[in-house]
Design a protein around this motif. Structure first.
Motif, PDB file in Angstrom:
ATOM      1  N   GLY A 150     -36.949  25.740 -40.086  1.00  0.00           N
ATOM      2  CA  GLY A 150     -37.106  24.552 -39.247  1.00  0.00           C
ATOM      3  C   GLY A 150     -36.619  24.736 -37.820  1.00  0.00           C
ATOM      4  O   GLY A 150     -36.511  23.767 -37.070  1.00  0.00           O
ATOM      5  N   ARG A 151     -36.316  25.949 -37.419  1.00  0.00           N
ATOM      6  CA  ARG A 151     -35.892  26.249 -36.053  1.00  0.00           C
ATOM      7  C   ARG A 151     -36.270  27.680 -35.719  1.00  0.00           C
ATOM      8  O   ARG A 151     -36.507  28.499 -36.615  1.00  0.00           O
ATOM      9  N   ASP A 189     -40.401  29.233 -35.663  1.00  0.00           N
ATOM     10  CA  ASP A 189     -40.420  28.528 -36.934  1.00  0.00           C
ATOM     11  C   ASP A 189     -41.825  28.566 -37.535  1.00  0.00           C
ATOM     12  O   ASP A 189     -42.806  28.266 -36.866  1.00  0.00           O
TER      13      ASP A 189
END
Length: 220
Positions: free
Chosen positions: A116-117, A152
């Motif tokens: 998610g990053r 991501d």
């Protein structure tokens, strides 16, 4: 004399009516002018609500391009720097990539960022083969390792090269593959997708070689 007086009186009345008509006409023009000017200003978006709208547009643009959008886009840490990729954030899989005619076998390992990053990967992963004769650690090829930011949802691949058992013997049986991402201590154990065995060797050097991140090509 009476006739003259009547004539003068009539002229005075006519003159008075004419003056009144002129004054009324001037008052009508005075009232209509501000109305026209106001309409023109509204139509052209002048210094009234148009200026406020432009100011609001600037504020909206400022918010749109500000810190919130940047933070979501980069996935950076609280200090504004992109952190390294953690084992728990990576989906690690392995596949046979041996090409017919090559003297050695090849396994490609995929690391997909599912954290998610964005995160940073640099250098070589640790690679160990579980075999019937114990654990065999792969040796680095020595290729230059270039740090990269893994977006991501994106993947990066590295290659594992190993000798194919052509001896006709049973060789050394491979039972599993252990991968440790760069700068991490947590490992992931995978099924070995390559040839089932390695040739037996008396040499002290590892038969298995591992390339740096990106050495097997980068996918989408």
């Amino acid at each position: 004399m009476r006739v003259h007086k009547l004539t003068f009186a009539a002229l005075a009345v006519v003159a008075g009516l004419s003056l009144t008509a002129c004054q009324n006409g001037d008052e009508d023009m005075g009232q209509s002018a501000p109305s026209s000017a106001s309409s023109a200003a509204s139509a052209s978006g002048g210094s009234g609500s148009g200026g406020s709208d432009q100011g609001g547009g600037t504020d909206s643009a400022g918010k749109g391009s500000g810190g919130q959008g940047t933070a979501v886009g980069t996935g950076s840490n609280g200090n504004g720097k992109v952190g390294k990729c953690r084992t728990d954030e990576l989906e690690i899989t392995a596949m046979d990539s041996t090409i017919d005619g090559d003297p050695d076998g090849t396994v490609a390992v995929e690391l997909k960022n599912g954290g998610g990053r964005d995160c940073v990967l640099s250098g070589y992963a640790g690679v160990d083969l579980k075999t019937s004769s114990g654990t065999l650690s792969a040796t680095r090829t020595g290729e230059k390792a270039t740090p990269m930011t893994l977006k991501d949802g994106k993947s990066v691949y590295f290659g594992i090269n190993y000798p194919i058992n052509k001896s006709g013997g049973s060789g050394v049986r491979i039972t599993g593959l252990v991968v440790t991402p760069p700068d991490e201590t947590k490992s992931v154990t995978l099924d070995w997708p390559g040839a089932a065995t390695l040739p037996v060797t008396d040499g002290s050097d590892s038969q298995v070689k591992v390339g740096p991140m990106g050495s097997a090509g980068q996918g989408d």
